[in-house]
Design an enzyme around this catalytic site. Sequence first.
Site, PDB file in Angstrom:
ATOM      1  N   ASP A  66       1.002  -1.355  -0.013  1.00  0.00           N
ATOM      2  CA  ASP A  66      -0.049  -0.094  -0.055  1.00  0.00           C
ATOM      3  C   ASP A  66       0.769   1.341   0.047  1.00  0.00           C
ATOM      4  O   ASP A  66       2.082   1.167   0.297  1.00  0.00           O
ATOM      5  CB  ASP A  66      -0.897  -0.079   1.242  1.00  0.00           C
ATOM      6  CG  ASP A  66      -0.421  -0.599   2.515  1.00  0.00           C
ATOM      7  OD1 ASP A  66       0.780  -0.480   2.559  1.00  0.00           O
ATOM      8  OD2 ASP A  66      -1.080  -0.976   3.547  1.00  0.00           O
ATOM      9  N   ASN A 135      -7.482  -3.112  14.256  1.00  0.00           N
ATOM     10  CA  ASN A 135      -8.861  -3.473  14.133  1.00  0.00           C
ATOM     11  C   ASN A 135      -8.758  -4.625  13.346  1.00  0.00           C
ATOM     12  O   ASN A 135      -9.618  -4.811  12.652  1.00  0.00           O
ATOM     13  CB  ASN A 135      -9.271  -2.157  13.643  1.00  0.00           C
ATOM     14  CG  ASN A 135      -8.530  -1.865  12.352  1.00  0.00           C
ATOM     15  OD1 ASN A 135      -7.472  -2.281  11.634  1.00  0.00           O
ATOM     16  ND2 ASN A 135      -9.197  -0.995  11.793  1.00  0.00           N
ATOM     17  N   HIS A 137      -7.125  -4.836  10.317  1.00  0.00           N
ATOM     18  CA  HIS A 137      -6.996  -4.599   9.027  1.00  0.00           C
ATOM     19  C   HIS A 137      -5.519  -5.289   8.436  1.00  0.00           C
ATOM     20  O   HIS A 137      -4.733  -5.604   9.365  1.00  0.00           O
ATOM     21  CB  HIS A 137      -6.883  -3.061   8.427  1.00  0.00           C
ATOM     22  CG  HIS A 137      -5.716  -2.486   9.099  1.00  0.00           C
ATOM     23  ND1 HIS A 137      -5.867  -0.993   9.349  1.00  0.00           N
ATOM     24  CD2 HIS A 137      -4.438  -2.664   9.266  1.00  0.00           C
ATOM     25  CE1 HIS A 137      -4.620  -0.629   9.620  1.00  0.00           C
ATOM     26  NE2 HIS A 137      -3.716  -1.654   9.599  1.00  0.00           N
ATOM     27  N   GLU A 142      -9.728  -2.100   5.708  1.00  0.00           N
ATOM     28  CA  GLU A 142     -10.426  -1.882   6.807  1.00  0.00           C
ATOM     29  C   GLU A 142     -11.582  -2.667   7.188  1.00  0.00           C
ATOM     30  O   GLU A 142     -12.388  -3.104   6.186  1.00  0.00           O
ATOM     31  CB  GLU A 142     -10.870  -0.421   7.085  1.00  0.00           C
ATOM     32  CG  GLU A 142      -9.264   0.513   6.603  1.00  0.00           C
ATOM     33  CD  GLU A 142      -8.597   0.759   8.132  1.00  0.00           C
ATOM     34  OE1 GLU A 142      -8.540  -0.112   8.856  1.00  0.00           O
ATOM     35  OE2 GLU A 142      -7.738   1.605   7.874  1.00  0.00           O
TER      36      GLU A 142
HETATM   37  C1  F6R Z   1       1.745  -1.444   6.181  1.00  0.00           C
HETATM   38  C2  F6R Z   1       0.027  -1.999   6.219  1.00  0.00           C
HETATM   39  C3  F6R Z   1      -0.435  -2.110   7.249  1.00  0.00           C
HETATM   40  C4  F6R Z   1       0.318  -2.399   8.718  1.00  0.00           C
HETATM   41  C5  F6R Z   1      -0.473  -2.557  10.135  1.00  0.00           C
HETATM   42  C6  F6R Z   1       0.277  -2.598  11.186  1.00  0.00           C
HETATM   43  O1  F6R Z   1       2.024  -1.597   4.713  1.00  0.00           O
HETATM   44  O2  F6R Z   1      -0.522  -2.402   5.242  1.00  0.00           O
HETATM   45  O3  F6R Z   1      -1.620  -3.065   7.400  1.00  0.00           O
HETATM   46  O4  F6R Z   1       0.828  -3.760   8.653  1.00  0.00           O
HETATM   47  O5  F6R Z   1      -1.271  -1.151  10.325  1.00  0.00           O
HETATM   48  O6  F6R Z   1       1.236  -1.670  11.500  1.00  0.00           O
HETATM   49  P1  F6R Z   1       2.352  -1.713  12.564  1.00  0.00           P
HETATM   50  O7  F6R Z   1       3.325  -2.784  11.986  1.00  0.00           O
HETATM   51  O8  F6R Z   1       2.973  -0.340  12.525  1.00  0.00           O
HETATM   52  O9  F6R Z   1       1.740  -1.983  13.883  1.00  0.00           O
END
Ligand code: F6R
Length: 243
Positions: A66, A135, A137, A142
Site C-alpha cells: 500500500d 482493528n 486490517h 479496513e
Molecule cells: C503496512 C500495512 C498495515 C500495517 C498495520 C500494522 O504496509 O499495510 O496493514 O501492517 O497497520 O502496522 P504496525 O506494524 O505499524 O503496527
Amino acid sequence: MRIHILKNYEELSKKAAEIIKSQIVLKDDSVIGFATGSTPLGTYKELINMHKEGLDFSNITTFNLDEYYGLPASDVNSYHYFMYSNLFDHINVSKKKVHIPDGEVKDVDKFCKDYEGNIAKAGGIDLQILGIGKNGHIGFNEPDDNMDVPTHLTDLTEGTINANSRFFDSIDQVPKQAITMGLGTIMKSKRILLLASGEDKAEIIEKMLKAQVVTTNIPASFLFLHNNVDILVDEKAASLMER
Ligand code: F6R
C-alpha cells in the site's frame, strides 16, 4: 494456518527474515510482497545483515501492499520513503523490479488495474509479508460490510489515522486515503507471512484466532481460507491467546 510463538520481537524478526531468505535461496527470482509499519522493521534489519553476509536480492521482484494517497514518494512519511530508507537502499534489489503504489497518480482506476496486471505478469506473489492493524486490517483493508477484492483506493478509518499519526507532526497531516492491494490480491499470494508483535496486538490476535470465523469485521480472518499461512507472534502479542 501455522502459528509460531516467538519469545520476543528480536526472535520474531529473525524467524521472519529466515523464512524470506529461504524463499529467495529456493527461487532467486521470487516475487516478494512487502509491508511497511513498525512490525517488519526488525525483519528488514535482519535482511540487510543477511545481504552483508552474501544474500543476493538482485533477481527478486517486489510489490508493496500500500501507499498513502496524496503523498509524493519523496515525502518522509510515504511508504516509498520507508521502503527505500529501511530496506531497498541497503540491499542489491534492482530498482526496476520494485513496485509500490503511486500516491500521486491521477487515474487511480487504471493504476490499480495495471498494478494487478503487473503482479500477474511477474507470475504472482510467492511470499507476502503482512502486519496487522489493531482493528484487524491487513494492508489498508479496513473492517467494513464489504471488502474490495483487487487493488483499490480506500478511505482510512479514524482508528488507523490515529494509530499512524505517531509518524506525523500532527494528526491533520495524516492522509485520509490510501491505495492498497485488495483482499483478493493478498489471498492470491502463494504463501503469506503475518507478523504481530507487542501487547497492542494481543487483543486482535486472540479475537481472530479464538473465533475461527471469517468476517469482514476482521479482514485478517480471511487468511483462514488460505492454505499456506504462517503467523508469527511474539509472547506479548500471544499473551491473551489460549494455549
Ligand atoms: C503496512 C500495512 C498495515 C500495517 C498495520 C500494522 O504496509 O499495510 O496493514 O501492517 O497497520 O502496522 P504496525 O506494524 O505499524 O503496527
